[in-house]
Design a protein around this motif. Sequence first.
Motif, PDB file in Angstrom:
ATOM      1  N   ASP A  61      52.430 -30.958  50.529  1.00 51.90           N
ATOM      2  CA  ASP A  61      52.257 -31.790  51.325  1.00 51.90           C
ATOM      3  C   ASP A  61      51.970 -33.275  52.257  1.00 51.90           C
ATOM      4  N   SER A  62      52.772 -33.424  51.123  1.00 47.06           N
ATOM      5  CA  SER A  62      53.434 -35.516  51.627  1.00 47.06           C
ATOM      6  C   SER A  62      54.291 -35.114  52.652  1.00 47.06           C
ATOM      7  N   VAL A  63      54.930 -33.839  53.124  1.00 46.74           N
ATOM      8  CA  VAL A  63      55.820 -34.353  53.466  1.00 46.74           C
ATOM      9  C   VAL A  63      55.717 -33.191  54.781  1.00 46.74           C
ATOM     10  N   LYS A  64      54.918 -32.360  54.773  1.00 43.69           N
ATOM     11  CA  LYS A  64      54.562 -31.036  56.435  1.00 43.69           C
ATOM     12  C   LYS A  64      54.357 -32.337  57.201  1.00 43.69           C
ATOM     13  N   GLY A  65      54.457 -32.141  58.599  1.00 44.37           N
ATOM     14  CA  GLY A  65      54.315 -32.297  59.490  1.00 44.37           C
ATOM     15  C   GLY A  65      55.986 -33.433  59.717  1.00 44.37           C
ATOM     16  N   ARG A  66      56.641 -33.818  59.150  1.00 46.01           N
ATOM     17  CA  ARG A  66      57.805 -34.739  58.468  1.00 46.01           C
ATOM     18  C   ARG A  66      58.884 -34.189  58.582  1.00 46.01           C
ATOM     19  N   PHE A  67      58.848 -33.102  57.554  1.00 46.73           N
ATOM     20  CA  PHE A  67      60.568 -32.819  56.942  1.00 46.73           C
ATOM     21  C   PHE A  67      60.049 -31.056  58.099  1.00 46.73           C
ATOM     22  N   THR A  68      61.225 -30.779  58.098  1.00 47.75           N
ATOM     23  CA  THR A  68      61.864 -29.143  58.669  1.00 47.75           C
ATOM     24  C   THR A  68      62.591 -28.718  58.171  1.00 47.75           C
ATOM     25  N   ILE A  69      62.287 -27.491  57.048  1.00 44.71           N
ATOM     26  CA  ILE A  69      63.598 -26.804  56.668  1.00 44.71           C
ATOM     27  C   ILE A  69      63.902 -25.645  57.405  1.00 44.71           C
ATOM     28  N   SER A  70      65.161 -25.042  57.709  1.00 44.05           N
ATOM     29  CA  SER A  70      65.898 -24.117  58.124  1.00 44.05           C
ATOM     30  C   SER A  70      66.907 -23.414  58.360  1.00 44.05           C
ATOM     31  N   ARG A  71      67.303 -22.304  57.976  1.00 43.91           N
ATOM     32  CA  ARG A  71      68.732 -21.375  57.771  1.00 43.91           C
ATOM     33  C   ARG A  71      68.998 -21.201  58.742  1.00 43.91           C
ATOM     34  N   ASP A  72      70.806 -20.768  58.610  1.00 41.46           N
ATOM     35  CA  ASP A  72      71.903 -19.621  59.486  1.00 41.46           C
ATOM     36  C   ASP A  72      72.392 -19.196  59.110  1.00 41.46           C
ATOM     37  N   ASN A  73      71.377 -17.769  58.319  1.00 37.48           N
ATOM     38  CA  ASN A  73      71.989 -16.331  56.927  1.00 37.48           C
ATOM     39  C   ASN A  73      73.755 -16.501  57.795  1.00 37.48           C
ATOM     40  N   ALA A  74      73.653 -16.280  59.210  1.00 38.30           N
ATOM     41  CA  ALA A  74      75.516 -16.310  59.331  1.00 38.30           C
ATOM     42  C   ALA A  74      76.634 -17.555  59.286  1.00 38.30           C
ATOM     43  N   LYS A  75      75.990 -18.131  58.793  1.00 37.81           N
ATOM     44  CA  LYS A  75      76.461 -19.270  58.285  1.00 37.81           C
ATOM     45  C   LYS A  75      76.301 -19.803  56.372  1.00 37.81           C
ATOM     46  N   ASN A  76      75.807 -19.141  55.906  1.00 35.46           N
ATOM     47  CA  ASN A  76      75.511 -19.482  54.525  1.00 35.46           C
ATOM     48  C   ASN A  76      74.920 -20.639  54.432  1.00 35.46           C
ATOM     49  N   MET A  77      74.242 -21.555  55.474  1.00 33.43           N
ATOM     50  CA  MET A  77      73.233 -22.274  55.680  1.00 33.43           C
ATOM     51  C   MET A  77      71.876 -22.701  55.148  1.00 33.43           C
ATOM     52  N   VAL A  78      71.315 -23.712  54.662  1.00 34.35           N
ATOM     53  CA  VAL A  78      70.128 -24.152  54.766  1.00 34.35           C
ATOM     54  C   VAL A  78      69.785 -25.807  55.172  1.00 34.35           C
ATOM     55  N   TYR A  79      68.599 -26.198  55.815  1.00 32.22           N
ATOM     56  CA  TYR A  79      69.296 -27.476  56.195  1.00 32.22           C
ATOM     57  C   TYR A  79      67.295 -28.252  55.318  1.00 32.22           C
ATOM     58  N   LEU A  80      67.305 -29.023  55.754  1.00 32.08           N
ATOM     59  CA  LEU A  80      66.698 -30.183  55.663  1.00 32.08           C
ATOM     60  C   LEU A  80      66.632 -31.257  56.192  1.00 32.08           C
ATOM     61  N   GLN A  81      65.518 -31.092  57.239  1.00 27.20           N
ATOM     62  CA  GLN A  81      65.436 -32.198  58.655  1.00 27.20           C
ATOM     63  C   GLN A  81      64.543 -33.026  58.366  1.00 27.20           C
ATOM     64  N   MET A  82      64.851 -34.291  58.020  1.00 22.24           N
ATOM     65  CA  MET A  82      63.799 -35.393  57.219  1.00 22.24           C
ATOM     66  C   MET A  82      63.261 -35.729  58.317  1.00 22.24           C
ATOM     67  N   ASN A  83      62.504 -36.594  58.783  1.00 21.38           N
ATOM     68  CA  ASN A  83      61.640 -37.316  59.592  1.00 21.38           C
ATOM     69  C   ASN A  83      60.569 -39.079  59.306  1.00 21.38           C
ATOM     70  N   SER A  84      61.098 -39.618  59.623  1.00 24.47           N
ATOM     71  CA  SER A  84      60.042 -40.563  59.458  1.00 24.47           C
ATOM     72  C   SER A  84      59.856 -40.968  58.186  1.00 24.47           C
ATOM     73  N   LEU A  85      61.393 -41.489  57.483  1.00 20.17           N
ATOM     74  CA  LEU A  85      61.681 -41.262  56.041  1.00 20.17           C
ATOM     75  C   LEU A  85      60.644 -42.410  55.180  1.00 20.17           C
ATOM     76  N   ARG A  86      59.801 -42.213  54.433  1.00 17.09           N
ATOM     77  CA  ARG A  86      59.290 -43.439  53.517  1.00 17.09           C
ATOM     78  C   ARG A  86      60.383 -44.025  52.153  1.00 17.09           C
ATOM     79  N   PRO A  87      59.884 -45.051  51.636  1.00 16.54           N
ATOM     80  CA  PRO A  87      60.701 -45.191  50.137  1.00 16.54           C
ATOM     81  C   PRO A  87      60.164 -43.889  49.486  1.00 16.54           C
ATOM     82  N   GLU A  88      59.113 -43.858  49.406  1.00 22.38           N
ATOM     83  CA  GLU A  88      57.947 -43.046  48.264  1.00 22.38           C
ATOM     84  C   GLU A  88      59.837 -40.966  47.886  1.00 22.38           C
ATOM     85  N   ASP A  89      59.943 -41.295  49.227  1.00 19.63           N
ATOM     86  CA  ASP A  89      60.162 -39.533  49.528  1.00 19.63           C
ATOM     87  C   ASP A  89      62.432 -40.140  48.684  1.00 19.63           C
ATOM     88  N   THR A  90      62.408 -41.404  48.528  1.00 22.88           N
ATOM     89  CA  THR A  90      63.505 -42.048  47.828  1.00 22.88           C
ATOM     90  C   THR A  90      64.251 -41.196  46.490  1.00 22.88           C
TER      91      THR A  90
END
Length: 127
Positions: A61-90
């Motif tokens: 819940d605390s990351v909804k709307g700020r973080f986005t997970i995605s993947r690219d199966n062709a490249k064997n990659m998964v990503y976590l886009q983190m926006n509006s980072l907060r100190p508590e995300d450390t």
Amino acid sequence: VQLQASGGGLVQAGDSLRLSCAASGPTFSSYAMGWFRQAPGKVREFVAAISWSGDTTLYQDSVKGRFTISRDNAKNMVYLQMNSLRPEDTALYYCAAEYIVVWSHKPQSDPQKYDYWGQGTLVTVSS
């Protein structure tokens, strides 16, 4: 499968970072993927997860709307886009893989469901 996370760093509150996780092996699409984090002195916690196909995601819940997970199966990659980072995300951020046995499998938040873990990548957010 072996996992290698990268992309952490030191940023200021409000900044963005994108974490990447590279997976080895030819069967990447057989795994649901997750991101977890562990702050100093705290237990590891779920952040986000994604189904094998990428069409289903789950977030803490605390990351909804700020973080986005995605993947690219062709490249064997998964990503976590983190926006509006907060100190508590450390925290140290880990990627993890859960082997799936049915294609209808939904992404999980329970770390015990995951079979493989990468080393962590450190994210530090200053105020």
